[in-house]
Design a protein around this motif. Structure first.
Motif, PDB file in Angstrom:
ATOM      1  N   ASP A 198      -0.157  -4.897   0.878  1.00  0.00           N
ATOM      2  CA  ASP A 198       0.239  -5.888   1.882  1.00  0.00           C
ATOM      3  C   ASP A 198       1.748  -6.108   1.854  1.00  0.00           C
ATOM      4  O   ASP A 198       2.370  -6.130   0.787  1.00  0.00           O
ATOM      5  CB  ASP A 198      -0.476  -7.223   1.663  1.00  0.00           C
ATOM      6  N   LEU A 199       2.313  -6.281   3.032  1.00  0.00           N
ATOM      7  CA  LEU A 199       3.744  -6.532   3.178  1.00  0.00           C
ATOM      8  C   LEU A 199       4.016  -8.029   3.260  1.00  0.00           C
ATOM      9  O   LEU A 199       3.188  -8.784   3.762  1.00  0.00           O
ATOM     10  CB  LEU A 199       4.248  -5.867   4.465  1.00  0.00           C
ATOM     11  N   PRO A 200       5.195  -8.455   2.813  1.00  0.00           N
ATOM     12  CA  PRO A 200       5.557  -9.873   2.955  1.00  0.00           C
ATOM     13  C   PRO A 200       5.946 -10.188   4.394  1.00  0.00           C
ATOM     14  O   PRO A 200       6.224  -9.281   5.185  1.00  0.00           O
ATOM     15  CB  PRO A 200       6.762 -10.007   2.014  1.00  0.00           C
ATOM     16  N   ALA A 201       5.989 -11.465   4.733  1.00  0.00           N
ATOM     17  CA  ALA A 201       6.463 -11.888   6.060  1.00  0.00           C
ATOM     18  C   ALA A 201       7.911 -11.414   6.204  1.00  0.00           C
ATOM     19  O   ALA A 201       8.631 -11.351   5.219  1.00  0.00           O
ATOM     20  CB  ALA A 201       6.375 -13.404   6.172  1.00  0.00           C
ATOM     21  N   PRO A 202       8.333 -11.035   7.364  1.00  0.00           N
ATOM     22  CA  PRO A 202       7.686 -11.116   8.676  1.00  0.00           C
ATOM     23  C   PRO A 202       6.866  -9.873   9.015  1.00  0.00           C
ATOM     24  O   PRO A 202       6.454  -9.717  10.156  1.00  0.00           O
ATOM     25  CB  PRO A 202       8.874 -11.244   9.625  1.00  0.00           C
ATOM     26  N   TRP A 203       6.629  -8.999   8.059  1.00  0.00           N
ATOM     27  CA  TRP A 203       5.961  -7.719   8.341  1.00  0.00           C
ATOM     28  C   TRP A 203       4.485  -7.724   7.967  1.00  0.00           C
ATOM     29  O   TRP A 203       3.832  -6.690   8.001  1.00  0.00           O
ATOM     30  CB  TRP A 203       6.665  -6.584   7.585  1.00  0.00           C
ATOM     31  N   SER A 204       3.920  -8.861   7.605  1.00  0.00           N
ATOM     32  CA  SER A 204       2.574  -8.919   7.033  1.00  0.00           C
ATOM     33  C   SER A 204       1.471  -8.378   7.937  1.00  0.00           C
ATOM     34  O   SER A 204       0.421  -7.986   7.439  1.00  0.00           O
ATOM     35  CB  SER A 204       2.251 -10.348   6.606  1.00  0.00           C
ATOM     36  N   GLU A 205       1.672  -8.305   9.234  1.00  0.00           N
ATOM     37  CA  GLU A 205       0.624  -7.775  10.116  1.00  0.00           C
ATOM     38  C   GLU A 205       0.726  -6.263  10.300  1.00  0.00           C
ATOM     39  O   GLU A 205      -0.037  -5.675  11.051  1.00  0.00           O
ATOM     40  CB  GLU A 205       0.653  -8.469  11.476  1.00  0.00           C
ATOM     41  N   HIS A 206       1.671  -5.633   9.616  1.00  0.00           N
ATOM     42  CA  HIS A 206       1.908  -4.197   9.764  1.00  0.00           C
ATOM     43  C   HIS A 206       1.547  -3.437   8.489  1.00  0.00           C
ATOM     44  O   HIS A 206       1.202  -4.033   7.474  1.00  0.00           O
ATOM     45  CB  HIS A 206       3.374  -3.945  10.123  1.00  0.00           C
ATOM     46  N   VAL A 207       1.616  -2.106   8.563  1.00  0.00           N
ATOM     47  CA  VAL A 207       1.387  -1.232   7.417  1.00  0.00           C
ATOM     48  C   VAL A 207       2.656  -0.415   7.199  1.00  0.00           C
ATOM     49  O   VAL A 207       3.582  -0.457   8.001  1.00  0.00           O
ATOM     50  CB  VAL A 207       0.160  -0.314   7.647  1.00  0.00           C
ATOM     51  N   TYR A 208       2.676   0.362   6.122  1.00  0.00           N
ATOM     52  CA  TYR A 208       3.884   1.136   5.850  1.00  0.00           C
ATOM     53  C   TYR A 208       3.559   2.438   5.116  1.00  0.00           C
ATOM     54  O   TYR A 208       2.474   2.624   4.587  1.00  0.00           O
ATOM     55  CB  TYR A 208       4.880   0.327   5.022  1.00  0.00           C
ATOM     56  N   THR A 209       4.550   3.306   5.095  1.00  0.00           N
ATOM     57  CA  THR A 209       4.535   4.495   4.267  1.00  0.00           C
ATOM     58  C   THR A 209       5.937   4.652   3.695  1.00  0.00           C
ATOM     59  O   THR A 209       6.917   4.217   4.293  1.00  0.00           O
ATOM     60  CB  THR A 209       4.087   5.748   5.051  1.00  0.00           C
ATOM     61  N   LEU A 210       6.019   5.264   2.523  1.00  0.00           N
ATOM     62  CA  LEU A 210       7.303   5.470   1.856  1.00  0.00           C
ATOM     63  C   LEU A 210       7.706   6.933   1.909  1.00  0.00           C
ATOM     64  O   LEU A 210       6.856   7.821   1.900  1.00  0.00           O
ATOM     65  CB  LEU A 210       7.222   5.021   0.393  1.00  0.00           C
ATOM     66  N   THR A 211       8.996   7.162   1.925  1.00  0.00           N
ATOM     67  CA  THR A 211       9.553   8.503   1.891  1.00  0.00           C
ATOM     68  C   THR A 211      10.886   8.437   1.156  1.00  0.00           C
ATOM     69  O   THR A 211      11.385   7.350   0.860  1.00  0.00           O
ATOM     70  CB  THR A 211       9.698   9.087   3.315  1.00  0.00           C
ATOM     71  N   THR A 212      11.470   9.563   0.882  1.00  0.00           N
ATOM     72  CA  THR A 212      12.721   9.594   0.133  1.00  0.00           C
ATOM     73  C   THR A 212      13.938   9.406   1.028  1.00  0.00           C
ATOM     74  O   THR A 212      14.770   8.541   0.791  1.00  0.00           O
ATOM     75  CB  THR A 212      12.848  10.931  -0.635  1.00  0.00           C
ATOM     76  N   LEU A 236       5.103   0.311  10.128  1.00  0.00           N
ATOM     77  CA  LEU A 236       4.403   0.819  11.306  1.00  0.00           C
ATOM     78  C   LEU A 236       3.401  -0.202  11.836  1.00  0.00           C
ATOM     79  O   LEU A 236       2.871  -1.018  11.080  1.00  0.00           O
ATOM     80  CB  LEU A 236       3.646   2.103  10.923  1.00  0.00           C
ATOM     81  N   ARG A 237       3.137  -0.113  13.131  1.00  0.00           N
ATOM     82  CA  ARG A 237       2.088  -0.970  13.704  1.00  0.00           C
ATOM     83  C   ARG A 237       0.758  -0.613  13.075  1.00  0.00           C
ATOM     84  O   ARG A 237       0.485   0.538  12.775  1.00  0.00           O
ATOM     85  CB  ARG A 237       2.007  -0.778  15.210  1.00  0.00           C
TER      86      ARG A 237
END
Length: 143
Positions: free
Chosen positions: A27-41, A89-90
């Motif tokens: 889970d992401l903190p606010a303001p991004w909590s409704e979104h998802v993510y991926t990591l890259t270098t 990401l959405r």
């Protein structure tokens, strides 16, 4: 507008990606909590173009399978003390016409004219074609 294309290593389906991205431990903190993510270098030099309506196209098992729209791109600290790029990401997984893509390492910029159509646009009715049928029609040059 610009897109990125990336391999989804270790995933067999869109459902695998959804389960991984929606894990409560991610889970992401606010303001991004409704979104998802991926990591890259690497941080994209053309980030502004990506954030201007671009998407991350995912390759699963040799085919472009779906896309997710960019919301934000930032740098975060990794567990090993280094820096990573986080693509926020959405929380939507837009299936695309399955399109062959050769494997590569990392990610690549992906121009909009090369991107496959969204599946729900193929029929023109909002109906989604089965993935195998869409891939066969694409191979025959019918869609």
């Amino acid at each position: 507008m610009l897109n990125i294309i990336r391999l989804c290593v270790g995933c067999e389906s869109i459902e695998d990606v959804q389960q991984w991205q929606c894990d409560p431990a991610r889970d992401l903190p606010a303001p991004w909590s409704e979104h998802v993510y991926t990591l890259t270098t690497m941080y994209p030099k053309r980030a502004d173009e990506l954030l201007d309506g671009g998407s991350l196209y995912w390759i699963i098992k040799g085919r472009i399978a779906f896309r997710q729209r960019f919301v934000h791109i930032d740098r975060v600290s990794s567990e090993d003390g280094g820096q990573r790029t986080r693509f926020i990401l959405r929380r939507e997984w837009i299936e695309t016409v399955p399109t062959f893509a050769r494997p590569f390492q990392g990610w690549r910029y992906f121009e909009p004219e090369r991107a496959p159509a969204d599946l729900n646009r193929v029929e023109g009715t909002g109906d989604v074609l089965p993935a195998e049928m869409a891939a066969e029609l694409k191979a025959l040059g019918l869609i």
